[in-house]
Write a protein that holds these residues in place. Structure first.
Motif, PDB file in Angstrom:
ATOM      1  N   TYR B  12      77.801 -10.910  61.939  1.00  0.00           N
ATOM      2  CA  TYR B  12      78.942 -10.103  61.523  1.00  0.00           C
ATOM      3  C   TYR B  12      79.760  -9.723  62.740  1.00  0.00           C
ATOM      4  CZ  TYR B  12      76.301  -9.467  57.208  1.00  0.00           C
ATOM      5  OH  TYR B  12      75.621  -9.681  56.039  1.00  0.00           O
ATOM      6  N   TYR B  13      81.054  -9.630  62.574  1.00  0.00           N
ATOM      7  CA  TYR B  13      81.870  -8.998  63.610  1.00  0.00           C
ATOM      8  C   TYR B  13      81.660  -7.501  63.527  1.00  0.00           C
ATOM      9  CZ  TYR B  13      84.569 -13.188  64.702  1.00  0.00           C
ATOM     10  OH  TYR B  13      84.953 -14.422  65.113  1.00  0.00           O
ATOM     11  N   GLU B  14      81.975  -6.816  64.606  1.00  0.00           N
ATOM     12  CA  GLU B  14      81.936  -5.356  64.553  1.00  0.00           C
ATOM     13  C   GLU B  14      82.925  -4.861  63.505  1.00  0.00           C
ATOM     14  OE1 GLU B  14      82.062  -2.844  68.240  1.00  0.00           O
ATOM     15  OE2 GLU B  14      81.434  -4.754  69.114  1.00  0.00           O
ATOM     16  N   SER B  16      82.974  -5.107  60.344  1.00  0.00           N
ATOM     17  CA  SER B  16      83.370  -6.059  59.312  1.00  0.00           C
ATOM     18  C   SER B  16      82.222  -6.233  58.335  1.00  0.00           C
ATOM     19  CB  SER B  16      83.744  -7.397  59.955  1.00  0.00           C
ATOM     20  OG  SER B  16      83.854  -8.367  58.945  1.00  0.00           O
ATOM     21  N   THR B  46      83.439 -18.754  67.453  1.00  0.00           N
ATOM     22  CA  THR B  46      82.427 -17.704  67.520  1.00  0.00           C
ATOM     23  C   THR B  46      81.068 -18.301  67.856  1.00  0.00           C
ATOM     24  OG1 THR B  46      83.647 -16.541  65.816  1.00  0.00           O
ATOM     25  CG2 THR B  46      81.420 -15.773  66.261  1.00  0.00           C
ATOM     26  N   GLU B  55      79.721 -13.868  73.337  1.00  0.00           N
ATOM     27  CA  GLU B  55      79.627 -13.029  72.143  1.00  0.00           C
ATOM     28  C   GLU B  55      78.183 -12.565  72.037  1.00  0.00           C
ATOM     29  OE1 GLU B  55      81.868 -11.826  68.687  1.00  0.00           O
ATOM     30  OE2 GLU B  55      82.491 -13.606  69.762  1.00  0.00           O
TER      31      GLU B  55
END
Lengths: 251, 266
Positions: B12-14, B16, B46, B55
């Motif tokens: 997951y993205y922060e 999100s 990503t 990342e």
């Protein structure tokens, strides 16, 4: 050839202004508006017989010292605030307060709290200048290209290499801008500081001249200091411009 | 030489709710050229950023095993909840080259200085040879702004190979170039990879490019992305970009899975 004609235009403008001044002085013929010749005579007098040279040196020393301190301090704080959002949140309102405290108030408080000494004078100038440096450097470090920093991370550059060869060059335009505006602001504040609480320097001399309504003397000091600042600009800032322009498109 | 193992559960993205990557398991063999194809926006970049360590990959499993020291199963766990110091140690151990979509050269440094930047002073003597290999022998003192887009890519390729990468990551590096320039750079890339025996992960959305370059292609679905298909390309290199075997392979694949490039298998 192009450079030569540019120089010629600039000199022409200066010459026209001088002629205009001189003729205006003849027309007005008032002791409140001395002619260029009178001012130059006064300049010659102060240079040879007065204490102008030592006063100029003292003021210049104060201006440069506070300039260097303000740039280093403001630069460090600006980078910190630009990179760290927590530091920015904590100090943002303080920065706005500092930006809006009148220069005169800082000067008076420094003299009261520290005493009528050199430290107080320098501190007062630095406090006045630091917030404006911080504002500009902070914007600069916010605009730093994260993509280039990613390159530094991938190729495992050392922290010092990352800072000096990847991060700092992106700040050069902002540093130059704040240095330019900084020097002109600083020497004006230094004069006020000298006027209020020092017994030497250009500010002190101007105050004395003001007591005697020696307008020619005041203008002579102004001309002398402006010329010095112009020389500093030519000697120190022009080479910096070259560093900043490194790698920009040569058209 | 280095082998890469990737096992990602959900990424997951922060801030999100939706996952960018879901179940994603694959292995890149030592010396292999792996191409990853997926629709744009599916999370390919990503994925590369996670492999490279740009990342965060906390809770995921990405590991390298190197077989150079004879110790074949010396595993380096990159991120499976490992501590910071362990992670850093790992970064020291593995040299990763990354060629980005944009060349990302420092505009204030000359071509030579850009490569010097990533090297120790003891290795500066190899820069000239490297520049000659990418066809920029005379351009060392130029600034990036004085070079064409294709030449800037060459510099970024030279920079990546300067560190003798064990693993090379490429993120659609030839995207915005005209076809002949891109073709020349692909050939250059292949030559360098063969010479240095680099393990490569190459992200693209161009099937023809992947067939020309890779030993194996992994196809990804739309976001959250998983692997939907895998094909091995076993005809010999060097290949020709629009050779008969290559075009037949491509045609067969698109006939079998018409929506493969859009990230759908049916």
């Amino acid at each position: 050839m192009k450079l030569f004609s540019l120089l010629f235009t600039k000199l022409g403008v200066v010459f026209t202004l001088c002629v205009l001044w001189q003729s205006l002085a003849w027309v007005i013929a008032s002791s409140d508006f001395p002619s260029l010749l009178t001012v130059l005579k006064s300049l010659h007098f102060h240079l040879t017989e007065g204490e102008m040279v030592s006063n100029l040196f003292i003021t210049l020393k104060r201006a440069l010292l506070s300039f260097i301190i303000a740039m280093v301090l403001g630069g460090l704080i600006g980078i910190l605030m630009g990179m760290n959002s927590l530091a920015n949140k904590l100090t943002d309102s303080l920065l706005i307060i500092m930006l809006n405290i009148p220069a005169l108030v800082t000067i008076l408080l420094c003299y009261i709290w520290i005493g009528l000494v050199e430290t107080a004078a320098i501190t007062a100038v630095v406090i006045n200048k630091v917030p404006t440096v911080v504002v500009m450097i902070r914007e600069g470090s916010r605009a730093v290209d994260q993509n280039l920093l990613a390159v530094a991370k991938i190729y495992k550059l050392s922290p010092s290499k990352t800072f000096f060869r990847v991060f700092l060059p992106q700040l050069y335009p902002f540093i130059i801008a704040s240095a330019r505006s900084g020097l002109s602001l600083i020497w004006k504040i230094v004069l006020v500081v000298e006027l209020l609480g020092r017994s030497d320097g250009v500010g002190f001399a101007l105050n004395t001249l003001f007591q005697f309504f020696d307008i020619a003397g005041i203008l002579a000091y102004t001309i002398a200091f402006v010329i010095i600042i112009l020389i500093i600009e030519l000697l120190f800032f022009k080479p910096f411009d070259k560093i900043v322009a490194r790698g920009k498109r040569f058209d | 030489m280095i082998e890469l193992n990737v096992a990602i559960k959900d990424k997951y993205y922060e801030n999100s709710e939706t996952a960018v990557l879901s179940q994603l398991d694959f292995k890149v063999n030592s010396g292999e050229f792996l191409a990853i194809i997926g629709p744009s926006g599916c999370g390919k970049t990503t994925l590369l950023n996670m492999i490279s360590g740009l990342e965060s990959c906390v809770g995921q499993h990405i590991s390298y095993s190197s077989n150079s020291s004879g110790n074949r199963f010396k595993k380096n766990d990159l991120a499976s909840d490992c501590s910071k110091s362990e992670y850093l140690e790992n970064e020291q151990a593995n040299r990763i080259g990354y060629i980005f979509q944009q060349p990302r050269l420092m505009p204030w440094l000359t071509v030579r200085e850009n490569i010097e930047l990533v090297l120790d002073p003891t290795q500066f003597n190899k820069i000239e040879g490297l520049l000659a290999e990418v066809g920029l022998a005379q351009k060392g003192d130029y600034f990036p702004s004085q070079l064409s887009g294709g030449m800037q890519r060459r510099v970024s390729i030279a920079r990546a190979f300067a560190i003798n990468p064990q693993l090379l990551l490429l993120d659609e590096p030839f995207n915005s170039l005209d076809a002949p320039t891109a073709g020349r750079l692909r050939k250059l890339l292949l030559d360098l990879c063969r010479e240095k025996k680099t393990t490569v992960v190459f992200v693209t959305h161009d099937l023809q490019e992947a067939i020309y370059l890779a030993d194996r292609i992994i196809f990804l679905s739309d976001s959250p992305c998983t692997i939907i298909h895998e094909s091995i390309i076993n005809f010999p290199k060097p290949r020709t970009e629009s050779g008969i075997a290559e075009l037949e392979f491509q045609a067969k694949l698109t006939r079998q899975f018409p929506l493969l490039l859009a990230g759908k298998i049916d």
